[in-house]
Design a protein around this motif. Structure first.
Motif, PDB file in Angstrom:
ATOM      1  N   PHE A   1       0.843  -1.207   0.000  1.00 18.80           N
ATOM      2  CA  PHE A   1       0.000   0.000   0.000  1.00 18.80           C
ATOM      3  C   PHE A   1       0.877   1.255   0.000  1.00 18.80           C
ATOM      4  O   PHE A   1       0.686   2.171  -0.795  1.00 18.80           O
ATOM      5  N   TYR A   2       1.870   1.243   0.903  1.00 19.98           N
ATOM      6  CA  TYR A   2       2.744   2.432   1.001  1.00 19.98           C
ATOM      7  C   TYR A   2       3.614   2.578  -0.246  1.00 19.98           C
ATOM      8  O   TYR A   2       3.862   3.691  -0.722  1.00 19.98           O
ATOM      9  N   LEU A   3       4.060   1.430  -0.799  1.00 20.99           N
ATOM     10  CA  LEU A   3       4.876   1.495  -2.017  1.00 20.99           C
ATOM     11  C   LEU A   3       4.061   2.058  -3.180  1.00 20.99           C
ATOM     12  O   LEU A   3       4.559   2.884  -3.964  1.00 20.99           O
ATOM     13  N   GLY A   4       2.802   1.615  -3.282  1.00 21.15           N
ATOM     14  CA  GLY A   4       1.918   2.117  -4.343  1.00 21.15           C
ATOM     15  C   GLY A   4       1.756   3.623  -4.238  1.00 21.15           C
ATOM     16  O   GLY A   4       1.883   4.356  -5.229  1.00 21.15           O
ATOM     17  N   LEU A   5       1.523   4.105  -3.009  1.00 19.38           N
ATOM     18  CA  LEU A   5       1.364   5.553  -2.821  1.00 19.38           C
ATOM     19  C   LEU A   5       2.646   6.294  -3.195  1.00 19.38           C
ATOM     20  O   LEU A   5       2.604   7.382  -3.772  1.00 19.38           O
ATOM     21  N   THR A   6       3.785   5.678  -2.859  1.00 25.90           N
ATOM     22  CA  THR A   6       5.070   6.308  -3.196  1.00 25.90           C
ATOM     23  C   THR A   6       5.186   6.468  -4.712  1.00 25.90           C
ATOM     24  O   THR A   6       5.616   7.528  -5.201  1.00 25.90           O
ATOM     25  N   LEU A   7       4.771   5.442  -5.448  1.00 24.96           N
ATOM     26  CA  LEU A   7       4.857   5.540  -6.917  1.00 24.96           C
ATOM     27  C   LEU A   7       3.954   6.660  -7.448  1.00 24.96           C
ATOM     28  O   LEU A   7       4.325   7.384  -8.372  1.00 24.96           O
ATOM     29  N   VAL A   8       2.763   6.797  -6.830  1.00 30.91           N
ATOM     30  CA  VAL A   8       1.861   7.872  -7.266  1.00 30.91           C
ATOM     31  C   VAL A   8       2.549   9.227  -7.070  1.00 30.91           C
ATOM     32  O   VAL A   8       2.567  10.079  -7.970  1.00 30.91           O
ATOM     33  N   VAL A   9       3.163   9.407  -5.891  1.00 34.49           N
ATOM     34  CA  VAL A   9       3.784  10.704  -5.599  1.00 34.49           C
ATOM     35  C   VAL A   9       5.003  10.934  -6.504  1.00 34.49           C
ATOM     36  O   VAL A   9       5.171  12.010  -7.089  1.00 34.49           O
ATOM     37  N   VAL A  10       5.841   9.898  -6.664  1.00 38.49           N
ATOM     38  CA  VAL A  10       7.033  10.070  -7.513  1.00 38.49           C
ATOM     39  C   VAL A  10       6.611  10.363  -8.958  1.00 38.49           C
ATOM     40  O   VAL A  10       7.186  11.237  -9.619  1.00 38.49           O
ATOM     41  N   GLY A  11       5.587   9.664  -9.436  1.00 36.25           N
ATOM     42  CA  GLY A  11       5.080   9.926 -10.792  1.00 36.25           C
ATOM     43  C   GLY A  11       4.638  11.375 -10.939  1.00 36.25           C
ATOM     44  O   GLY A  11       4.930  12.033 -11.941  1.00 36.25           O
ATOM     45  N   SER A  12       3.939  11.891  -9.905  1.00 32.28           N
ATOM     46  CA  SER A  12       3.463  13.277  -9.991  1.00 32.28           C
ATOM     47  C   SER A  12       4.643  14.257  -9.969  1.00 32.28           C
ATOM     48  O   SER A  12       4.592  15.306 -10.599  1.00 32.28           O
ATOM     49  N   TRP A  13       5.705  13.905  -9.252  1.00 33.81           N
ATOM     50  CA  TRP A  13       6.897  14.778  -9.250  1.00 33.81           C
ATOM     51  C   TRP A  13       7.493  14.855 -10.643  1.00 33.81           C
ATOM     52  O   TRP A  13       7.889  15.920 -11.115  1.00 33.81           O
ATOM     53  N   ILE A  14       7.583  13.699 -11.300  1.00 28.58           N
ATOM     54  CA  ILE A  14       8.174  13.682 -12.651  1.00 28.58           C
ATOM     55  C   ILE A  14       7.344  14.564 -13.584  1.00 28.58           C
ATOM     56  O   ILE A  14       7.880  15.364 -14.353  1.00 28.58           O
ATOM     57  N   SER A  15       6.018  14.444 -13.475  1.00 28.08           N
ATOM     58  CA  SER A  15       5.155  15.303 -14.296  1.00 28.08           C
ATOM     59  C   SER A  15       5.378  16.772 -13.956  1.00 28.08           C
ATOM     60  O   SER A  15       5.378  17.633 -14.843  1.00 28.08           O
ATOM     61  N   GLY A  16       5.574  17.050 -12.662  1.00 24.61           N
ATOM     62  CA  GLY A  16       5.832  18.427 -12.228  1.00 24.61           C
ATOM     63  C   GLY A  16       7.112  18.953 -12.868  1.00 24.61           C
ATOM     64  O   GLY A  16       7.139  20.056 -13.418  1.00 24.61           O
ATOM     65  N   PHE A  17       8.161  18.147 -12.854  1.00 25.52           N
ATOM     66  CA  PHE A  17       9.426  18.591 -13.441  1.00 25.52           C
ATOM     67  C   PHE A  17       9.298  18.761 -14.958  1.00 25.52           C
ATOM     68  O   PHE A  17       9.955  19.625 -15.549  1.00 25.52           O
ATOM     69  N   ALA A  18       8.451  17.945 -15.586  1.00 25.67           N
ATOM     70  CA  ALA A  18       8.231  18.110 -17.030  1.00 25.67           C
ATOM     71  C   ALA A  18       7.614  19.494 -17.293  1.00 25.67           C
ATOM     72  O   ALA A  18       8.020  20.202 -18.225  1.00 25.67           O
ATOM     73  N   ILE A  19       6.665  19.880 -16.427  1.00 25.26           N
ATOM     74  CA  ILE A  19       6.038  21.211 -16.585  1.00 25.26           C
ATOM     75  C   ILE A  19       7.065  22.319 -16.325  1.00 25.26           C
ATOM     76  O   ILE A  19       7.144  23.306 -17.062  1.00 25.26           O
ATOM     77  N   PHE A  20       7.909  22.139 -15.292  1.00 27.96           N
ATOM     78  CA  PHE A  20       8.937  23.163 -14.996  1.00 27.96           C
ATOM     79  C   PHE A  20       9.887  23.322 -16.189  1.00 27.96           C
ATOM     80  O   PHE A  20      10.277  24.435 -16.541  1.00 27.96           O
ATOM     81  N   ALA A  21      10.287  22.186 -16.799  1.00 24.05           N
ATOM     82  CA  ALA A  21      11.236  22.241 -17.922  1.00 24.05           C
ATOM     83  C   ALA A  21      10.626  23.011 -19.087  1.00 24.05           C
ATOM     84  O   ALA A  21      11.289  23.842 -19.721  1.00 24.05           O
ATOM     85  N   HIS A  22       9.334  22.783 -19.329  1.00 24.19           N
ATOM     86  CA  HIS A  22       8.663  23.467 -20.437  1.00 24.19           C
ATOM     87  C   HIS A  22       8.553  24.969 -20.157  1.00 24.19           C
ATOM     88  O   HIS A  22       8.780  25.804 -21.042  1.00 24.19           O
ATOM     89  N   TYR A  23       8.241  25.284 -18.912  1.00 23.78           N
ATOM     90  CA  TYR A  23       8.142  26.692 -18.487  1.00 23.78           C
ATOM     91  C   TYR A  23       9.503  27.381 -18.636  1.00 23.78           C
ATOM     92  O   TYR A  23       9.595  28.505 -19.149  1.00 23.78           O
ATOM     93  N   ALA A  24      10.580  26.689 -18.188  1.00 23.30           N
ATOM     94  CA  ALA A  24      11.922  27.282 -18.247  1.00 23.30           C
ATOM     95  C   ALA A  24      12.294  27.571 -19.701  1.00 23.30           C
ATOM     96  O   ALA A  24      12.872  28.612 -20.005  1.00 23.30           O
ATOM     97  N   ARG A  25      11.903  26.667 -20.602  1.00 21.27           N
ATOM     98  CA  ARG A  25      12.218  26.880 -22.009  1.00 21.27           C
ATOM     99  C   ARG A  25      11.455  28.093 -22.561  1.00 21.27           C
ATOM    100  O   ARG A  25      12.001  28.904 -23.305  1.00 21.27           O
ATOM    101  N   TRP A  26      10.187  28.209 -22.156  1.00 20.25           N
ATOM    102  CA  TRP A  26       9.400  29.366 -22.598  1.00 20.25           C
ATOM    103  C   TRP A  26      10.049  30.667 -22.124  1.00 20.25           C
ATOM    104  O   TRP A  26      10.182  31.621 -22.885  1.00 20.25           O
ATOM    105  N   LYS A  27      10.484  30.664 -20.855  1.00 23.60           N
ATOM    106  CA  LYS A  27      11.086  31.877 -20.297  1.00 23.60           C
ATOM    107  C   LYS A  27      12.368  32.228 -21.059  1.00 23.60           C
ATOM    108  O   LYS A  27      12.657  33.392 -21.293  1.00 23.60           O
TER     109      LYS A  27
END
Lengths: 45, 548
Positions: free
Chosen positions: B134-160
């Motif tokens: 259960f805890y491992l599954g939740l960890t994957l959800v959070v880590v996955g969301s972090w990766i998506s977050g960094f993808a958005i940051f990278a796109h934003y940085a390129r726009w800037k």
């Protein structure tokens, strides 16, 4: 000339009396709820 | 990477994948919710020895964590692609990695809940102990969301980089703030899961410091609420003005409110722990003050919304104090659903101020009032806004158009939802004031007169829950139609323009070093001393319990 036009339009659209009344109503509702539960708290002391 | 009016087809696929998972979670989690309200009415028992707490955990995890996170990330991917240009292949690739990690994590978590190995509710408080999976599954959800977050940051940085000295598109800026908020707050839940809960459930350590785990949870848990709410505010500030045919009242005001949410939504977790021993009253007081600070950007939002609506109504010739209300497009579900969500945020906000006040918290703490409260904030304000967004976002991404019949059904869905929630959440609030507990199955507590008083309210909750389940069926019909069966065509992704009279947005609002420094400083002020105290004066800790 263009500036005056924009200014005129701004004055006409910047009547926000309804917004003022709405935020006051909202504020009163927040205070009313808070005070109601506060009196419940005092009653149960 | 040009700004386009349409989300690129490849980016659309990524966004849609998230949205599909979100609505599957809604179907399953909604069914669990219906069963819960029926059990709590006392008139129904679950078949085949299914535990109430398994259903409760399923409901909370699927709707509170999965529906929200998937919809939000899908919506943000679409909004960033639409306003800051098509993603690079690399950003899209990492977006898909994030999606699959979150999906695998969700499946894993759901599996351990459904086999009865993790009935620890969605707050997974220690000393209730779940299976490590259960805890491992939740960890994957959070880590996955972090990766998506960094993808958005990278796109934003390129726009800037490609647009030096320009203010970024409002929706992109808001998505970045929301992902920064998510990243900073989810460090807390990652810490408690990886350092405390996982080793403890694997049997590597015997005991756990319960107060530290709850503090880390609420360091995450309250900003989590704002992670849900900010995308709804993105829709209100930047999209609703376009839908009604008006203008954004002020770009700077919208950005400032998001910045204030970043500052003040994290160092406030103690207002969930006001009744807990082990935290000095002074630090509870500090965090209560900060909690009241976070009401300010919500009040700013209320003002901005009223102003947007009034400016639009007056431009259409409305007169009188509230004549502008009549000019709003009531027959358009893209507006109507979020608007009803906004209305419900008024009692939701009022209840929030009660929860956050130390003395008043004693009246409602751990009662079903709290459940009623977050069914107004999340399950009405946020969810109705997301439904309203889905009515244009899904057809935009799937290359279809919403028919008049579906629009009418969406209006009916909104009304059904509002009625169901008024019954369910309203009776939860009243029963809570009479002391009815949350998180518990039906019981008359040995026929105690006080517990018998709650039963009519519990029946009203079942009535409301049933009406809401009809609402879920309706929205699933609409969403399925928009994704797969609606007529082919072009649907607009509405993005509002700023009113001519608004002031220019200062570039300083994107000084991330400053914004993140203030955020971290406030967290350190609010948490350092009480946290040291919790560790230095720690009790022996608790072993794990499985009470189901």
């Amino acid at each position: 000339m263009a500036n005056e036009k924009i200014k005129g339009k701004a004055t006409e659209n910047s009547n926000l009396k309804g917004t003022l009344a709405s935020v006051f109503l909202l504020g009163f509702f927040l205070i009313f709820t808070w005070v109601s539960v506060y009196f419940l708290f005092l009653e149960r002391l | 990477m040009n700004e386009t009016l349409k989300v690129d087809r490849r980016d659309a696929k990524l966004a849609l994948a998230h949205i599909y998972v979100a609505f599957i979670a809604l179907a399953l989690g909604g069914l669990a919710g219906l069963l819960q309200t029926l059990v709590r009415s006392g008139k129904f028992t679950l078949p085949a020895n299914i535990s109430y707490y398994t259903i409760l955990t399923t409901h909370g995890v699927l709707l509170g964590l999965v529906l929200t996170t998937f919809f939000i990330i899908g919506f943000q991917f679409a909004a960033v692609s639409r306003t800051a240009g098509t993603f690079s292949d690399r950003v899209r690739f990492w977006g898909w990695i994030g999606f699959w990690l979150m999906t695998i994590g969700t499946a894993m978590t759901a599996f351990f809940i459904l086999i009865g190995e993790a009935s620890v509710l969605y707050t997974f408080y220690a000393p209730l102990q779940a299976h490590p999976g259960f805890y491992l599954g939740l960890t994957l959800v959070v880590v996955g969301s972090w990766i998506s977050g960094f993808a958005i940051f990278a796109h934003y940085a390129r726009w800037k980089k490609e647009h030096p000295s320009q203010v970024s598109p409002l929706l992109t800026f808001m998505a970045v703030v929301n992902m920064v908020l998510w990243l900073v707050c989810s460090l807390g839940v990652a810490a408690t899961v990886l350092i405390q809960l996982l080793p403890w459930s694997l049997g590597l350590v015997d005991r756990i410091n319960v107060l530290v785990s709850r503090t880390l949870f609420w360091y995450f848990g309250h900003p989590l609420v704002y992670f849900w709410l900010l995308p709804a505010y993105m829709i209100w500030y930047a999209i609703i003005p376009k839908i009604i045919g008006g203008k954004i009242f002020s770009d700077s005001l919208a950005r400032l409110s998001f910045i204030l949410f970043l500052f003040f939504s994290i160092p406030v977790g103690f207002h969930h722990q006001l009744m807990e021993p082990g935290v000095e009253p002074f630090w509870k007081y500090v965090q209560v003050v900060l909690t009241f600070m976070v009401a300010i950007p919500s009040l700013m939002t209320a003002f901005a919304m009223f102003a947007t609506f009034e400016m639009y109504g007056r431009s259409k010739g409305a007169t009188g104090l509230f004549g502008w209300l009549r000019k709003l497009p009531w027959g358009d579900a893209r507006f109507f659903a979020p608007f009803v969500g906004m209305l419900f945020f008024i009692p939701a906000g009022a209840g929030g101020l009660v929860n956050a006040s130390h003395q008043l918290n004693q009246v409602v703490h751990n009662t079903i009032w709290v459940t009623g409260h977050f069914h107004l904030t999340l399950a009405t304000t946020v969810v109705l806004t997301f439904f309203g967004a889905a009515y244009w976002l899904i057809p935009h991404l799937s290359g279809r158009v919403m028919t008049k019949a579906m629009n009418r059904l969406a209006i009916i869905q909104t009304i059904v939802w509002a009625i169901g929630m008024a019954f369910m959440s309203g009776s939860m609030h009243f029963a809570g004031l009479l002391g009815a507990p949350r998180r518990s199955a039906f019981s008359t507590y040995g026929n105690s007169p006080q517990a018998l008083e709650w039963i009519p309210y519990q029946i009203a909750q079942a009535v409301g829950g049933t009406i809401l389940f009809i609402g879920i069926i309706l929205v699933l019909v609409i969403v399925t139609n928009l994704a797969f069966f609606a007529p082919k065509g072009e649907t607009e992704f509405p993005v509002g323009e700023v009113a001519e009279t608004a002031e220019r947005t200062p570039l300083a609002m994107e000084n991330w070093k400053l914004l993140i420094s203030i955020t971290v400083a406030l967290i350190l002020i609010a948490y350092t001393i009480p946290f040291i105290d919790m560790i230095q004066n720690a009790p022996p800790g608790s072993k794990g319990y499985k009470l189901w």
